[in-house]
Motif scaffolding. Sequence first.
Motif, PDB file in Angstrom:
ATOM      1  N   THR A   1     101.110  79.774  88.046  1.00 29.07           N
ATOM      2  CA  THR A   1     101.708  80.510  89.055  1.00 29.07           C
ATOM      3  C   THR A   1     103.171  80.780  88.753  1.00 29.07           C
ATOM      4  O   THR A   1     103.786  79.701  88.493  1.00 29.07           O
TER       5      THR A   1
ATOM      6  N   PRO B   1      98.119  90.638  91.338  1.00 24.33           N
ATOM      7  CA  PRO B   1      97.283  90.065  92.521  1.00 24.33           C
ATOM      8  C   PRO B   1      96.257  91.131  92.852  1.00 24.33           C
ATOM      9  O   PRO B   1      95.146  90.702  93.186  1.00 24.33           O
TER      10      PRO B   1
ATOM     11  N   GLU C   1     106.268  89.148  92.420  1.00 27.30           N
ATOM     12  CA  GLU C   1     105.812  87.881  93.079  1.00 27.30           C
ATOM     13  C   GLU C   1     104.289  87.835  93.118  1.00 27.30           C
ATOM     14  O   GLU C   1     103.751  88.890  93.058  1.00 27.30           O
ATOM     15  N   LYS C   2     103.718  86.565  93.138  1.00 28.82           N
ATOM     16  CA  LYS C   2     102.296  86.298  93.152  1.00 28.82           C
ATOM     17  C   LYS C   2     101.649  86.525  91.533  1.00 28.82           C
ATOM     18  O   LYS C   2     100.383  86.569  91.727  1.00 28.82           O
ATOM     19  N   ASP C   3     102.614  86.863  90.699  1.00 32.11           N
ATOM     20  CA  ASP C   3     101.778  87.253  89.459  1.00 32.11           C
ATOM     21  C   ASP C   3     101.450  85.823  88.998  1.00 32.11           C
ATOM     22  O   ASP C   3     101.959  84.484  89.340  1.00 32.11           O
ATOM     23  N   ASN C   4     100.441  85.608  88.084  1.00 33.36           N
ATOM     24  CA  ASN C   4      99.851  84.582  87.471  1.00 33.36           C
ATOM     25  C   ASN C   4      99.859  84.777  86.117  1.00 33.36           C
ATOM     26  O   ASN C   4      99.845  85.677  85.512  1.00 33.36           O
TER      27      ASN C   4
END
Length: 328
Positions: A268, A299, A314-317
């Motif tokens: 993450t 996401p 934000e919330k990228d993996n």
Amino acid sequence: GLLLLTIMFGSVAILVFEGSNNPNFTSLEEGFWFSVYSLFAGEPIPASPSSLGGKIVGVFVMFMNVTIFAMFTGTVSAFMVDRIRREDDFVDWESFSNHTIICGWNRKAEIIVREFKAAGKSEGIPIIVIAEFDNEPNFIAPDLKSRIQFLKDDFTKVTALEKAGISRAETCIILCDKTHGRSDQDADARTILAALTAEKLNPNVYTCAELLNREYGSHLDMGHVNDYIVSQEQSGFLLAQAALNRGLMGVFSELLTYERGNQFYRITITTEWVGKTFLDLFIHIKQNHNAILIAVSQPQGKFEINPERYIFQEKDNLIVIATREIKL
């Protein structure tokens, strides 16, 4: 009952043959104690019979000593073995949580368990396998058996999934089940039914299914199943790549297993990298962790593989290739 019959028969029979010519057997009481002592001691006590009939009665009573003892020992042993087996078979299914459920069993299942062990996933938490088989399967690596708890049932049944704790499970893997002579279409139908049922019972479980025909993948997409693979198709892709790019299978063999070398890892992104570019993080990861950034998982479930330009959100993996799991 056999014990009482032996004593009664011996008491009466010894008096019939010995009562008239042997002073040691003059009453029923003496015959009774002769039968009891001979039965438990294995020899004629307190006195040996003198007639042929009396000797035959004595031998019979001593023979019943061996028979009754063997029956008693066998009965007790069978009871204890059955009791121990039942205790071993008892499983508190309610105690499992954040575990992995595998529906169906074949050689792929053993590979999955071996990879979980190599990756250090679910350490100390057994993997529950739901499958229909007469006996527990043989393992190429016997040490993997301790990580598996078998549930003999049909994995398409709601009761079987609930018993395995699907509502508390973290991952559910559904394998193609062609046992009992099932066709490819039947196997895919069972996979779809089990996957949709698992998602309905627990929308938070990560479900991954194996299909034989890609045409049925749309059913899994509509049911919000997280992932699925078309096993025969993936094998074809690998064979084509091996033929077109000679020696490439060695690369795939290393990347697709946790047992050696480099593997794929999903991490993450941290807040400090939000708003920065793919190239910036690519250089940072290579310099500081000797890992290679290859893709970004958004996401919405979309992937950006080796993008030319990408700004992290934000919330990228991140999908990286590394020898171990890294942290930014």
